[in-house]
Design a protein around this motif. Sequence first.
Motif, mmCIF file in Angstrom:
data_model
loop_
_atom_site.group_PDB
_atom_site.id
_atom_site.type_symbol
_atom_site.label_atom_id
_atom_site.label_comp_id
_atom_site.label_asym_id
_atom_site.label_seq_id
_atom_site.Cartn_x
_atom_site.Cartn_y
_atom_site.Cartn_z
ATOM 1 N N LYS A 78 0.831 -1.196 0.000
ATOM 2 C CA LYS A 78 0.000 0.000 0.000
ATOM 3 C C LYS A 78 0.874 1.259 0.000
ATOM 4 C CE LYS A 78 -4.119 -1.678 -0.145
ATOM 5 N NZ LYS A 78 -4.967 -1.409 -1.350
ATOM 6 N N TYR A 79 1.961 1.205 0.704
ATOM 7 C CA TYR A 79 2.858 2.368 0.746
ATOM 8 C C TYR A 79 3.423 2.646 -0.654
ATOM 9 C CZ TYR A 79 6.355 5.607 2.562
ATOM 10 O OH TYR A 79 7.105 6.735 2.822
ATOM 11 N N ALA A 80 3.805 1.589 -1.349
ATOM 12 C CA ALA A 80 4.333 1.744 -2.707
ATOM 13 C C ALA A 80 3.278 2.325 -3.636
ATOM 14 C CB ALA A 80 4.840 0.401 -3.221
ATOM 15 N N GLU A 81 2.038 1.855 -3.504
ATOM 16 C CA GLU A 81 0.952 2.392 -4.318
ATOM 17 C C GLU A 81 0.731 3.870 -4.026
ATOM 18 O OE1 GLU A 81 -2.574 0.119 -3.740
ATOM 19 O OE2 GLU A 81 -1.655 -1.797 -4.319
ATOM 20 N N PHE A 82 0.817 4.225 -2.759
ATOM 21 C CA PHE A 82 0.641 5.618 -2.348
ATOM 22 C C PHE A 82 1.704 6.509 -2.992
ATOM 23 C CE2 PHE A 82 1.701 9.114 0.554
ATOM 24 C CZ PHE A 82 0.461 9.708 0.733
ATOM 25 N N LEU A 83 2.953 6.035 -2.992
ATOM 26 C CA LEU A 83 4.034 6.819 -3.578
ATOM 27 C C LEU A 83 3.800 7.052 -5.075
ATOM 28 C CD1 LEU A 83 7.184 5.198 -1.898
ATOM 29 C CD2 LEU A 83 6.034 7.321 -1.256
ATOM 30 N N VAL A 84 3.297 6.020 -5.756
ATOM 31 C CA VAL A 84 3.044 6.148 -7.190
ATOM 32 C C VAL A 84 1.908 7.138 -7.441
ATOM 33 C CG1 VAL A 84 2.232 4.939 -9.248
ATOM 34 C CG2 VAL A 84 3.911 3.846 -7.738
ATOM 35 N N GLU A 85 0.836 6.987 -6.690
ATOM 36 C CA GLU A 85 -0.324 7.858 -6.905
ATOM 37 C C GLU A 85 0.001 9.315 -6.577
ATOM 38 O OE1 GLU A 85 -3.966 6.558 -5.175
ATOM 39 O OE2 GLU A 85 -3.667 4.441 -5.731
ATOM 40 N N LYS A 86 0.842 9.528 -5.576
ATOM 41 C CA LYS A 86 1.206 10.890 -5.170
ATOM 42 C C LYS A 86 2.459 11.387 -5.882
ATOM 43 C CE LYS A 86 -2.105 11.459 -2.168
ATOM 44 N NZ LYS A 86 -3.159 12.500 -2.346
ATOM 45 N N LYS A 87 2.976 10.530 -6.794
ATOM 46 C CA LYS A 87 4.177 10.876 -7.578
ATOM 47 C C LYS A 87 5.347 11.228 -6.658
ATOM 48 C CE LYS A 87 1.420 12.500 -11.489
ATOM 49 N NZ LYS A 87 1.116 13.613 -12.426
ATOM 50 N N LYS A 100 21.210 7.635 0.223
ATOM 51 C CA LYS A 100 19.956 7.241 0.864
ATOM 52 C C LYS A 100 19.260 6.169 0.045
ATOM 53 C CE LYS A 100 18.875 11.423 3.482
ATOM 54 N NZ LYS A 100 17.849 12.440 3.773
ATOM 55 N N LYS A 101 18.541 5.296 0.733
ATOM 56 C CA LYS A 101 17.851 4.216 0.052
ATOM 57 C C LYS A 101 16.633 4.735 -0.699
ATOM 58 C CE LYS A 101 19.319 0.661 3.303
ATOM 59 N NZ LYS A 101 18.891 -0.411 4.227
ATOM 60 N N GLN A 102 16.242 3.972 -1.708
ATOM 61 C CA GLN A 102 15.060 4.311 -2.490
ATOM 62 C C GLN A 102 13.841 4.375 -1.583
ATOM 63 O OE1 GLN A 102 14.705 4.953 -5.889
ATOM 64 N NE2 GLN A 102 12.586 5.439 -5.381
ATOM 65 N N GLU A 103 13.105 5.463 -1.668
ATOM 66 C CA GLU A 103 11.907 5.631 -0.849
ATOM 67 C C GLU A 103 10.943 4.478 -1.104
ATOM 68 O OE1 GLU A 103 9.107 7.560 1.749
ATOM 69 O OE2 GLU A 103 11.272 7.503 1.499
ATOM 70 N N GLY A 104 10.491 3.848 -0.010
ATOM 71 C CA GLY A 104 9.578 2.728 -0.120
ATOM 72 C C GLY A 104 10.247 1.400 -0.387
#
Length: 473
Positions: A78-87, A100-104
């Motif tokens: 769900k977090y990954a989906e949120f990042l995509v939807e919110k760009k 830094k590591k890739q967000e999500g």
Amino acid sequence: MTAGSLEQLEVVETVVIELTEEEEKIFQRLLDVVHHFDLGTTLRVAGGWVRDKLLGEQPADIDIALDNNMTGLKFSVKYAEFLVEKKLTTMGEKQQEKGKKQEGGTQLIRCNPDRSKHLETVKMSVLGRDIDFVNLRSETYVESTRIPTMKSGTAEQDAYRRDLTINSLFYNINENCVEDFTRRGIDDLKKGLIVTPLDPKATFLDDPLRVLRAIRFATRFNFTLSDELKEAASDEKVKLELCCKISRERVGEEINHMMSGRRPVEAMSYICDLGLFYVAFAFPEKSNPPIFDNYDRCCVSHIEAAWNFAISVHNGVSHPLLDEQRQLYLYSALFFPLRKMFYLDEKSKKIEVTRYIVKESLKLPACLAKSVVDIHAASGKFTEFLLLLESNVASGTLMEELEDVYLELPTDTLNRVCAGVILAEIKDFWRVALAISILYYYPEAENAFSQQDRLKEKYMEVEHFITDLGKVN
């Protein structure tokens, strides 16, 4: 109220945790995910983070427990989906340059009971910080193993399954409040008391490693073990289960945490007082000379004297011991009374008991075991060296290693040669061996508290002599 003001805490509703700016941003981002997908999930920061914040310390780790049958893996999706939807998936070049590591980005950490990892966890990068996510659980044990059977549970069940009440607190991110489901975690934190959420004997029989963890936390925070807990920890059946159920690696890890901690002497004293010394430090069979009951007290007495001597010498007076040197110093002091004990291995080879305890009983690195044995040997030669400096009497193992021609040298030159022999053998750990030797040079040194100045003066004298040789720092 700010974090750390525990004397004012009365009920859960009055407890306020002061978040850092980073923590506020992380928690808000996670809440945004919950609200965006209408997950109905309550996010709770569990255990050590809450404890440390209330004690005024800044925790290193954030572990989040999820309810509503939400697993860490499901939430990460769900977090990954949120990042995509919110760009929000693209990292800036500056962030990438900082490593830094890739967000999500996620990592699934599976159960590993041998490492006390009973829950499957997802580690996810949130705004540059690694966060662990796990669902709330309840657990049941069977008598033959310390590995519990896990199933989804409530926050209260999850709190009661934890090892200590001070580790059972939650911070409810949704409601911005601390939750104390055992109804005594905050009170025990205020009182500085180490207590198990459930009956201590049953708790320790389920997982005997918790005995050592209780000691570690007590000495880390200078808390007190409750009388009921001490009685349970001393129970013969609990000791037997600690021997049978817990791997030597896990015992060694806990002991090493104590020795690296703030109060190693208090930790070893607890182990001795609770009758756990010969459980934690298992001796080989047929040790020579035989094991006597007072070895535990003698070992604790030595590490206590060494700890006080180190504080006296190294607090702004002498070259401070580095972490590795400190570790070797404490282990060498603790096992100093055992330095002349040996046993025969399967090939009838004589092996030092100290080497066995460090390498086999605690499963610490072989190089650490070797270094402790070497320090014991070097401390003996330093003792002979001290005698040479004080009375010009050349004797013992150190003199046996020198050719006869050296014994004809002028006293000052002979002193330098002898110092060089010891340094060549012990190298970077010469200060550790010297401190051990100084502390036990005099017959009355076990009661060294009354002669700290005398011993410190002698240590400084020899340290200056060696550093003036120009071969060491």
